[in-house]
Design an enzyme around this catalytic site. Structure first.
Site, short mmCIF file in Angstrom:
data_model
loop_
_atom_site.label_atom_id
_atom_site.label_comp_id
_atom_site.label_asym_id
_atom_site.label_seq_id
_atom_site.Cartn_x
_atom_site.Cartn_y
_atom_site.Cartn_z
N ASP A 56 0.85 -1.20 0.00
CA ASP A 56 0.00 0.00 0.00
C ASP A 56 0.88 1.25 0.00
O ASP A 56 1.76 1.40 0.85
CB ASP A 56 -0.93 0.00 1.22
CG ASP A 56 -2.08 0.98 1.06
OD1 ASP A 56 -1.83 2.14 0.67
OD2 ASP A 56 -3.23 0.59 1.31
N SER A 107 -6.96 4.21 -1.36
CA SER A 107 -6.87 2.75 -1.39
C SER A 107 -8.21 2.08 -1.66
O SER A 107 -8.25 0.95 -2.15
CB SER A 107 -6.31 2.23 -0.07
OG SER A 107 -5.00 2.70 0.12
N ASP A 159 -9.94 -2.71 6.76
CA ASP A 159 -9.36 -1.54 6.09
C ASP A 159 -9.60 -1.69 4.58
O ASP A 159 -9.90 -2.77 4.07
CB ASP A 159 -7.86 -1.46 6.41
CG ASP A 159 -7.30 -0.06 6.29
OD1 ASP A 159 -8.05 0.93 6.50
OD2 ASP A 159 -6.10 0.08 6.00
N THR A 161 -8.03 -1.92 1.62
CA THR A 161 -7.42 -2.85 0.67
C THR A 161 -7.94 -4.29 0.81
O THR A 161 -8.31 -4.90 -0.20
CB THR A 161 -5.88 -2.80 0.78
OG1 THR A 161 -5.48 -1.42 0.77
CG2 THR A 161 -5.21 -3.54 -0.34
N ARG A 172 -15.68 3.76 3.10
CA ARG A 172 -14.68 2.84 3.67
C ARG A 172 -14.67 2.84 5.18
O ARG A 172 -14.13 1.92 5.81
CB ARG A 172 -13.28 3.18 3.14
CG ARG A 172 -12.85 4.59 3.48
CD ARG A 172 -11.49 4.94 2.88
NE ARG A 172 -10.40 4.24 3.53
CZ ARG A 172 -9.13 4.26 3.12
NH1 ARG A 172 -8.80 4.92 2.02
NH2 ARG A 172 -8.19 3.61 3.76
N GLU A 327 -1.41 -8.02 1.63
CA GLU A 327 -1.13 -6.58 1.66
C GLU A 327 -0.10 -6.21 2.72
O GLU A 327 -0.24 -6.58 3.89
CB GLU A 327 -2.41 -5.78 1.96
CG GLU A 327 -2.14 -4.28 1.93
CD GLU A 327 -3.17 -3.41 2.63
OE1 GLU A 327 -3.93 -3.92 3.47
OE2 GLU A 327 -3.20 -2.20 2.33
N ASP A 332 2.17 2.65 3.43
CA ASP A 332 1.33 3.83 3.27
C ASP A 332 1.15 4.59 4.59
O ASP A 332 1.31 5.81 4.66
CB ASP A 332 -0.04 3.39 2.75
CG ASP A 332 -1.10 4.46 2.88
OD1 ASP A 332 -1.21 5.30 1.97
OD2 ASP A 332 -1.83 4.46 3.89
N LYS A 333 0.84 3.86 5.63
CA LYS A 333 0.46 4.54 6.88
C LYS A 333 1.66 5.30 7.46
O LYS A 333 1.51 6.37 8.04
CB LYS A 333 -0.13 3.54 7.86
CG LYS A 333 -1.42 2.92 7.30
CD LYS A 333 -2.09 1.93 8.21
CE LYS A 333 -3.16 1.13 7.47
NZ LYS A 333 -4.16 1.95 6.75
N HIS A 336 2.35 8.44 5.40
CA HIS A 336 1.47 9.50 5.91
C HIS A 336 2.08 10.16 7.14
O HIS A 336 1.93 11.36 7.35
CB HIS A 336 0.10 8.91 6.31
CG HIS A 336 -0.84 8.65 5.18
ND1 HIS A 336 -1.32 9.63 4.36
CD2 HIS A 336 -1.40 7.49 4.74
CE1 HIS A 336 -2.14 9.11 3.45
NE2 HIS A 336 -2.20 7.80 3.66
N ASP A 374 -1.01 0.19 -4.73
CA ASP A 374 -2.34 0.71 -5.09
C ASP A 374 -2.27 2.16 -5.56
O ASP A 374 -3.00 2.55 -6.45
CB ASP A 374 -3.33 0.53 -3.93
CG ASP A 374 -2.83 1.07 -2.61
OD1 ASP A 374 -1.65 1.50 -2.52
OD2 ASP A 374 -3.62 1.06 -1.64
N HIS A 375 -1.39 2.93 -4.96
CA HIS A 375 -1.23 4.33 -5.37
C HIS A 375 0.15 4.78 -4.93
O HIS A 375 0.77 4.17 -4.05
CB HIS A 375 -2.31 5.22 -4.74
CG HIS A 375 -2.37 5.08 -3.25
ND1 HIS A 375 -1.41 5.62 -2.41
CD2 HIS A 375 -3.24 4.42 -2.44
CE1 HIS A 375 -1.71 5.31 -1.16
NE2 HIS A 375 -2.81 4.58 -1.15
N HIS A 421 -1.22 11.11 -0.41
CA HIS A 421 -0.94 10.26 -1.57
C HIS A 421 -0.54 11.15 -2.75
O HIS A 421 -0.84 12.35 -2.77
CB HIS A 421 -2.19 9.47 -1.99
CG HIS A 421 -2.71 8.56 -0.93
ND1 HIS A 421 -3.93 7.92 -1.05
CD2 HIS A 421 -2.20 8.19 0.26
CE1 HIS A 421 -4.14 7.19 0.02
NE2 HIS A 421 -3.11 7.34 0.84
MG MG Z 1 -4.37 -0.63 2.46
ZN ZN Z 2 -2.96 6.26 2.54
#
Ligand code: MG
Ligand code: ZN
Length: 458
Positions: A56, A107, A159, A161, A172, A327, A332-333, A336, A374-375, A421
């Protein structure tokens, strides 16, 4: 190995060796690909497995940062071994006008794209943008075709994903029975299927491993399971529910498995100083996170067990194959959070899971392995900073496996706010039957067709 690495700065030198071994195994197995069908295989239906590994937020920057730190600029991660690579566009749609693109996806929308073959707007879980129609997912199609399925994440299983494979909600955030404020039309009383957690145990998923004991501990308020927690409803539906690594290791095939190893997201692998405004944090080396619960399995350990159970289940039920998504969620987290060591540690752990999948595929012809994200995300590698010339964002200097200093920059939001993102295309890499389908520039929705073809479902 783990104890040894706890004593000092963590690196991935071992990865280079394991990477070379994986490459060798892949090369040994390669002649089986594209060659005429072995006589033995003609008497049996072709095995059709797909292992989809999602980092992610793992854009090219995040991969390069992890490679530089863990094995050096000239080193190679395991995910670098996959021979067929392409680039993938990830844009989503605007909710207010789905004829227009949203250039920075989340996501939920991106997962919906590969899970259903259709683009949607940010925040939606396998439902259409601007409307609330459910989009059938590849996992649902695989189950309907008699295949075996698994869903593994280092985040909450509710979550975005993992959720896109096994639920349909318009927001979500509707993860558990107590979180339905933004999804009135998804309530069972309104004709919907309930929260993400409630839906996840009704789809026949054979192996579900991740976090979210808190969400599965919420009490269902409507429908036939009212009064039970989601975890109790899962057990009543036949799931074995486990909460630590020892119970995971002891789990056997023949019963679907729900592993909930953390209240929320699973613990981080590594720790270090957050990025800060100029002159930034560091120079630093990352450390193994001493607060990580010893009862939580690592993502590669979950992947090993998921593959073992899916393979056994596939044989026991005479299924043609399985679909497994794994995943690495907290790349990702921690991006961030402007936490370079957190982000790198999660990428390195995810890379070990890629190695597990490649090793499995090398020994099980008929297995397509896809590694992608994913991004894209915030982090960038920038030059050494000076008083005159420096980023207005958050920076940290890391001492890499090369013994050199690498400056990492986070500058898509203000200090103390969540870094954002980004909208660039991503690497998509594959190995196994159908792997050439990812080559060139594809859109994320095309992954759906690549996987569906390999699974032999329509
Ligand atoms: Mg995710
Ligand atoms: Zn994110």
């Amino acid at each position: 190995m783990r104890n040894a690495s706890r004593r000092g700065a963590v690196r991935g030198r071992r990865l280079a060796f394991v990477g070379a071994c994986a490459l060798l195994a892949v090369m040994v197995a390669l002649p089986a690909m594209g060659s005429p069908t072995h006589p033995h295989e003609q008497r049996h239906p072709r095995v059709r497995n797909v292992i989809l590994l999602i980092g992610d937020g793992m854009g090219d920057s995040e991969i390069t940062i992890a490679r530089n730190y863990a094995v050096g600029a000239a080193g190679r991660l395991l995910m670098d071994v996959l021979p067929f690579t392409g680039q993938m566009t990830t844009y989503s749609l605007q909710e207010s006008d789905p004829s227009l693109p949203d250039y920075v996806p989340d996501s939920a929308a991106t997962g919906t794209a590969w899970s259903t073959g259709a683009k949607t707007s940010n925040g939606r879980i396998s439902t259409t943008a601007g409307a609330d129609q459910d989009l059938t997912t590849i996992l649902e199609q695989a189950e309907a075709s008699g295949l075996v399925t698994g869903n593994v994440s280092t985040a909450r299983l509710t979550d975005a994903t993992p959720a896109v494979l096994m639920s349909h909600v318009n927001d979500r955030g509707c993860e558990g029975p107590d979180n339905m404020a933004n999804c009135p039309q998804d309530l069972i009383s309104a004709g919907g299927q309930g929260s993400i957690a409630e839906q996840s145990i009704t789809k026949g998923v054979d192996v579900l491993l991740g976090g979210a004991a808190d969400k599965y501990g919420q009490t269902i308020t409507e429908g036939p399971n009212a009064g039970k927690t989601v975890a109790q409803a899962a057990a009543d539906a036949g799931y074995a529910v486990v909460n630590d690594e020892a119970a995971l290791d002891a789990a056997t095939a023949g019963t679907p498995l729900l592993g909930l190893f953390a209240e929320g997201h699973m613990d981080l692998e590594w720790t270090g100083a957050l990025a800060t405004p100029y002159p930034g944090s560091g120079p630093q080396a990352c450390s193994v996170n001493p607060d990580r619960s010893p009862t939580q399995p690592d993502v590669d350990e979950m992947t090993v067990k998921a593959l073992e159970l899916l393979e056994q289940e596939r044989r026991m039920s005479h299924a043609k194959g399985f679909f497994l998504q794994v995943e690495g969620a907290s790349i990702d987290k921690q991006d961030h959070a402007a936490n370079p060591c957190g982000q790198i540690g999660e990428t390195v752990a995810f890379d070990r899971a890629v190695g597990v999948a490649l090793s499995y595929a090398a020994h099980h012809p008929g297995t397509l392995v896809i590694v992608t994200a994913d991004h894209a995300h915030t982090s960038q590698i920038i030059p050494p900073q000076t008083a005159e010339d420096h980023s207005p964002g958050l920076i940290s200097t890391l001492i890499t496996a090369d013994g050199a200093q690498m400056v990492v920059n986070y500058a898509t939001n203000l200090e103390g706010r969540s870094q954002e993102h980004t909208g660039t295309q991503l690497r998509v890499a594959a190995w196994g039957p159908g792997a050439t389908g990812v080559m060139g520039l594809i859109d994320q929705t095309e992954l759906f067709e690549v996987m569906r073809q390999q699974l032999g479902i329509s």
